[in-house]
Motif scaffolding. Structure first.
Motif, PDB file in Angstrom:
ATOM      1  N   GLY A   1       7.026  -0.031  -8.860  1.00 55.63           N
ATOM      2  CA  GLY A   1       7.670   0.604  -7.702  1.00 55.63           C
ATOM      3  C   GLY A   1       9.082   0.086  -7.461  1.00 55.63           C
ATOM      4  N   ASP A   2       9.556   0.232  -6.232  1.00 59.84           N
ATOM      5  CA  ASP A   2      10.954  -0.104  -5.906  1.00 59.84           C
ATOM      6  C   ASP A   2      11.263  -1.587  -6.049  1.00 59.84           C
ATOM      7  OD1 ASP A   2      11.184   2.544  -5.305  1.00 59.84           O
ATOM      8  OD2 ASP A   2      11.533   2.287  -3.154  1.00 59.84           O
TER       9      ASP A   2
ATOM     10  N   SER B   1       0.836  -1.202   0.000  1.00 56.53           N
ATOM     11  CA  SER B   1       0.000   0.000   0.000  1.00 56.53           C
ATOM     12  C   SER B   1       0.872   1.254   0.000  1.00 56.53           C
ATOM     13  CB  SER B   1      -0.934  -0.017   1.212  1.00 56.53           C
ATOM     14  OG  SER B   1      -0.175  -0.162   2.403  1.00 56.53           O
TER      15      SER B   1
ATOM     16  N   THR C   1       6.061   9.468   1.744  1.00 57.07           N
ATOM     17  CA  THR C   1       7.469   9.463   2.185  1.00 57.07           C
ATOM     18  C   THR C   1       8.183  10.830   2.107  1.00 57.07           C
ATOM     19  OG1 THR C   1       7.959   8.522   0.024  1.00 57.07           O
ATOM     20  CG2 THR C   1       7.965   7.014   1.894  1.00 57.07           C
TER      21      THR C   1
ATOM     22  N   CYS D   1       2.499 -10.872   2.351  1.00 60.71           N
ATOM     23  CA  CYS D   1       2.514 -11.983   1.411  1.00 60.71           C
ATOM     24  C   CYS D   1       3.887 -12.615   1.557  1.00 60.71           C
ATOM     25  CB  CYS D   1       2.301 -11.486  -0.014  1.00 60.71           C
ATOM     26  SG  CYS D   1       2.520 -12.820  -1.191  1.00 60.71           S
TER      27      CYS D   1
ATOM     28  N   ASN E   1      13.247  -6.466  -0.925  1.00 57.26           N
ATOM     29  CA  ASN E   1      12.201  -6.952  -0.029  1.00 57.26           C
ATOM     30  C   ASN E   1      12.362  -8.472   0.084  1.00 57.26           C
ATOM     31  OD1 ASN E   1       9.517  -8.182   0.531  1.00 57.26           O
ATOM     32  ND2 ASN E   1       8.888  -6.048   0.625  1.00 57.26           N
TER      33      ASN E   1
ATOM     34  N   THR F   1       0.901  -2.710   6.215  1.00 56.06           N
ATOM     35  CA  THR F   1       0.616  -1.372   6.729  1.00 56.06           C
ATOM     36  C   THR F   1      -0.797  -0.960   6.323  1.00 56.06           C
ATOM     37  OG1 THR F   1       1.956  -0.657   4.873  1.00 56.06           O
ATOM     38  CG2 THR F   1       2.868  -0.277   7.027  1.00 56.06           C
TER      39      THR F   1
ATOM     40  N   TYR G   1       4.936  19.300  -2.975  1.00 58.36           N
ATOM     41  CA  TYR G   1       4.444  18.295  -2.042  1.00 58.36           C
ATOM     42  C   TYR G   1       3.046  18.617  -1.530  1.00 58.36           C
ATOM     43  CZ  TYR G   1       8.771  16.052  -2.796  1.00 58.36           C
ATOM     44  OH  TYR G   1       9.809  15.432  -3.432  1.00 58.36           O
TER      45      TYR G   1
ATOM     46  N   THR H   1      12.152   5.764  -7.132  1.00 55.93           N
ATOM     47  CA  THR H   1      11.557   6.965  -6.533  1.00 55.93           C
ATOM     48  C   THR H   1      10.034   6.867  -6.541  1.00 55.93           C
ATOM     49  OG1 THR H   1      11.424   8.107  -8.647  1.00 55.93           O
ATOM     50  CG2 THR H   1      13.435   8.467  -7.366  1.00 55.93           C
ATOM     51  N   ALA H   2       9.435   7.741  -5.722  1.00 60.90           N
ATOM     52  CA  ALA H   2       7.974   7.819  -5.670  1.00 60.90           C
ATOM     53  C   ALA H   2       7.426   8.245  -7.036  1.00 60.90           C
ATOM     54  CB  ALA H   2       7.567   8.824  -4.606  1.00 60.90           C
ATOM     55  N   GLN H   3       8.189   9.101  -7.705  1.00 63.65           N
ATOM     56  CA  GLN H   3       7.754   9.583  -9.018  1.00 63.65           C
ATOM     57  C   GLN H   3       7.559   8.422  -9.998  1.00 63.65           C
ATOM     58  OE1 GLN H   3       9.688  12.559 -12.015  1.00 63.65           O
ATOM     59  NE2 GLN H   3      10.232  13.197  -9.970  1.00 63.65           N
TER      60      GLN H   3
ATOM     61  N   TRP I   1       3.508   3.846  -2.653  1.00 64.16           N
ATOM     62  CA  TRP I   1       3.289   4.704  -3.827  1.00 64.16           C
ATOM     63  C   TRP I   1       2.719   3.920  -4.991  1.00 64.16           C
ATOM     64  CZ3 TRP I   1       3.117   9.803  -4.353  1.00 64.16           C
ATOM     65  CH2 TRP I   1       3.654  10.574  -3.323  1.00 64.16           C
ATOM     66  N   GLY I   2       3.197   2.682  -5.166  1.00 65.24           N
ATOM     67  CA  GLY I   2       2.686   1.871  -6.270  1.00 65.24           C
ATOM     68  C   GLY I   2       1.309   1.317  -5.953  1.00 65.24           C
TER      69      GLY I   2
ATOM     70  N   LEU J   1      14.483   5.452   8.296  1.00 67.36           N
ATOM     71  CA  LEU J   1      13.381   6.386   8.035  1.00 67.36           C
ATOM     72  C   LEU J   1      12.660   5.946   6.762  1.00 67.36           C
ATOM     73  CD1 LEU J   1      11.856   8.938   8.827  1.00 67.36           C
ATOM     74  CD2 LEU J   1      13.563  10.301   7.652  1.00 67.36           C
TER      75      LEU J   1
END
Ligand code: FAD
Length: 488
Positions: free
Chosen positions: A368-369, A49, A79, A113, A326, A73, A458, A381-383, A51-52, A185
Motif C-alpha cells: 500500500g501507500d 485496515s 476511499t 502500532c 505515516n 480504525t 466503483y 493508489t487503491a489499485q 486497501w492493503g 479527506l
C-alpha cells in the motif's frame, strides 16, 4: 485473565501487572501452545485496515494462520466514494466495511502500532480507544503519540509474520495553519466533518444579521490540490450547489463559489493532457474556478493567504496536496526507506529490505501507500494497494501449505478514473498502452460514457453485498428525492 475473558488463550502477560503503575502494564499477544496441536499455526499480524490490510484480511486463510489485525480504525474506508459521502450523494455507511466482520476467525485490536522490533519480532501498540485509566481524557488529542503514551496503556504483540499496511498521512508541506484550519479527506470521519461544515456555512450565511459580503465569504469554498481527490471533491460539491442548495437555500445560491488551487501549472498531472483540457473546459463552463501556479503561504481561521492573490476569505477549505509518511514509518529504524517519500522499500516479492544487510526480511512485508519499490515506484493508489494485498494472499496461503511462492509481484494497470461533475467523468488507460496504441478504442473516454464506467467500476469494486445494495439505492434515492440536507 479475568478482565479479558474473550481473549483467553490469545493474550498472555509478558510481564506481570504492576499494580502501582497500571499505565505501564504490557501485554503480550502470544498464542497458547497446545501440546496436541500437530503443527503450530503461525501468527500473522496485519497493521492497518485500509486497501492493503483489509484486502489481505478478507482473503488470508484464517484456518491455517492465527490472524491478528491491529488498526486504529474499526472499519475499511472505500476511499473512492468519500467525496460523494462528503456532500451527501451517498451516505457514510456505504463507504465503509467493518473489520469485525472477520471476527472470531481473526482477532482485532483497535490500536496504533507505535514501534516494531524486527529482531525480537514484537510490536509496541497503543489502544486507539479513549484512555482506560481515569486520567484526563481528551479525544481531540488522540492522534498525538505523546498524549497516547501518557494517557493509555501500551501492549506488546508478537508476530511470526508481519504485514505493514499503515498507509500514509495528508501532506501539508508544513504550511502554517493548514492542520488547524483546513479539512482533509482521508477517512469517513473527515467526510462527515466536511458535510457538517458545508451545511453549517449555509445556516450561518442564512442568518438575518449578516451582510452580503460575509455571506459571500462563508459560501466561498476552496480546494487546495488539483489531484484526483481535489478535483472529485470540487465536482461533487458543484453538483450539490447546483441541485439541493438551489432547492433548500434559494436565496443563497448566487453567493456560492468554488475555487481549486494548485501550485503546479496544471491539474490532474497523472492524466493525459487531452483529458486535463476537457476537465478544465467542463469546470470553466460549470463555474468552478481553477487557479494553477498559485502558492498558499499560510492559513488562518477563515482566511487563505496566497502569494499571487493575497488574502482569500473562505467558509470551507479542503486540503488535498498528496501524501506524507505515516509517523510509524518515519520513526521506523532498521529498514531501507525511500529518502524522498520515506516509504518502506520492498523487493519484488514485497518483503521489506533491511538496512544493515540490504537483504529482504523473510517474515516482514509492506504494502500500500506505506511501501514502494526502489526502482520504478508505483503510484500510491487503491489499485496498487489492493493488487499487492491479493499477491500477499496467494503468497501467504501458499506458504501455509509449506510451498514457496516466488513469483514477483506484477502490477496490472486498469487505468484511472475521475468524476468531474454533472454526470461526467474522465477515464484514462492510455498510459498503460505502448506507443502507437495510445489512441486505441476505449483508451481514453470522457463525459457520460466515462461517468458510466466510473459508476460501474466503483459499484463492482464495492466489497460487501450490503453495500452493493446500498450504493445504487442511495444513488437512486438521491437522484429521485435529493440529498439529505440535515445537519447533525
Ligand atoms: P489506507 O487505505 O490509508 O489504510 C491505512 C490503514 O492503516 C488505516 O486503516 C489506518 O487506520 C491504519 N493505520 C495508520 N497508522 C497505523 C498504525 N500506526 N498502526 C496500525 N494501523 C495504522 N486510489 C485509487 O486507486 N482510485 C481512487 O479512486 C482513489 N480515490 C481516493 C479518494 C480519496 C478521497 C483518497 C483519500 C484516496 C483515494 N485513492 C484512490 C488512494 C487510495 O485510497 C490509497 O492509495 C489507499 O487507501 C492506500 O491503501 P493503504 O492500505 O496503503 O492505506
Amino acid at each position: 485473565m479475568s478482565t479479558f475473558p474473550s481473549m483467553q488463550g490469545l493474550l498472555n502477560h509478558s510481564s506481570s501487572l504492576n499494580a502501582s503503575s497500571f499505565r505501564a502494564a504490557r501485554f503480550c499477544i502470544a498464542r497458547k501452545f497446545s501440546s496436541t496441536a500437530a503443527r503450530e499455526k503461525q501468527r500473522v499480524v496485519i497493521l492497518g485496515s485500509g486497501w492493503g490490510g483489509y484486502g489481505l484480511l478478507r482473503g488470508i486463510d484464517k484456518k491455517r494462520y492465527d490472524v491478528v489485525v491491529i488498526s486504529p480504525t474499526t472499519y475499511f474506508n472505500f476511499t473512492p466514494l468519500l467525496a460523494s459521502t462528503a456532500v451527501g450523494t451517498l451516505e457514510f455507511r456505504t463507504a465503509i466495511e467493518p473489520v469485525r466482520r472477520y471476527v472470531p476467525a481473526a482477532v482485532y485490536y483497535q490500536a496504533w502500532c507505535d514501534n516494531i522490533d524486527f529482531s525480537r519480532k514484537t510490536l509496541t501498540c497503543m489502544p486507539a480507544t479513549r484512555p482506560i485509566t481515569r486520567e484526563a481524557s481528551d479525544p481531540t488529542k488522540v492522534d498525538d503519540p505523546n498524549y497516547r503514551a501518557s494517557a493509555n496503556i501500551p501492549f506488546t504483540a508478537r508476530y511470526d509474520k508481519l504485514i505493514i499496511a499503515v498507509g500514509a498521512y495528508s501532506q501539508t508541506f508544513n504550511i502554517p495553519g493548514v492542520k488547524e484550519h483546513a479539512y482533509f479527506l482521508k477517512d469517513v470521519k473527515d467526510a462527515r466533518r466536511i458535510r457538517s461544515r458545508i451545511l453549517e456555512c449555509f445556516e450561518q450565511a442564512n442568518q438575518p444579521v449578516i451582510s452580503d459580503v460575509e455571506r459571500r465569504n462563508l459560501l466561498n469554498f476552496c480546494v487546495v490540490g488539483g489531484g484526483p481527490t481535489g478535483v472529485e471533491f470540487a465536482a461533487e460539491l458543484h453538483d450539490l450547489l447546483q441541485t439541493d442548495v438551489r432547492t433548500h437555500y434559494p436565496d443563497l445560491a448566487r453567493f456560492t463559489n468554488i475555487t481549486l488551487y494548485d501550485v503546479a501549472d496544471s491539474i490532474l498531472s497523472s492524466f493525459d493532457q487531452s483529458l486535463v483540457k476537457y476537465t478544465e473546459k467542463m469546470f470553466s463552463r460549470e463555474g468552478v474556478h481553477i487557479l494553477t501556479n498559485h502558492h498558499v503561504e499560510r492559513v488562518e481561521a477563515g482566511k487563505l493567504f496566497i502569494r499571487e492573490k493575497g488574502e482569500v476569505p473562505f467558509g470551507l477549505l479542503v486540503w488535498s496536496t498528496g501524501l506524507a509518511p505515516n509517523p510509524l514509518v518515519s520513526a521506523m529504524s532498521g529498514v531501507k526507506k525511500n529518502p524522498k517519500t520515506q516509504s518502506v522499500i520492498t523487493n519484488d516479492q514485497l518483503n521489506v529490505i533491511m538496512q544493515e544487510t540490504n537483504e529482504p526480511n523473510p517474515d516482514v512485508w509492506a504494502i500500500g501507500d506505506a511501501a514502494t519499490f526502489e526502482e520504478a515506484p508505483l503510484p500510491a493508489t487503491a489499485q496498487v494497494a489492493s493488487q499487492k494485498a491479493h499477491y500477499m494472499i496467494t503468497k501467504l496461503n501458499t506458504l501455509a501449505k509449506d510451498k514457496d511462492h516466488c513469483e514477483p509481484f506484477e502490477f496490472h494497470n486498469q487505468g484511472s478514473l475521475a468524476y468531474i461533475g454533472n454526470w461526467n467523468a474522465i477515464y484514462d488507460r492510455s498510459s498503460t498502452l505502448p506507443e502507437g496504441e495510445k489512441d486505441k478504442f476505449m483508451s481514453k473516454e470522457t463525459g457520460r460514457v466515462a461517468w458510466l464506467l466510473w459508476r460501474s467500476a466503483y459499484f463492482t469494486m464495492t466489497l460487501s453485498w450490503r453495500n452493493k445494495i446500498l450504493v445504487p439505492t442511495y444513488w437512486f434515492l438521491n437522484w429521485m428525492f435529493g440529498r439529505d440536507m440535515t445537519r447533525f
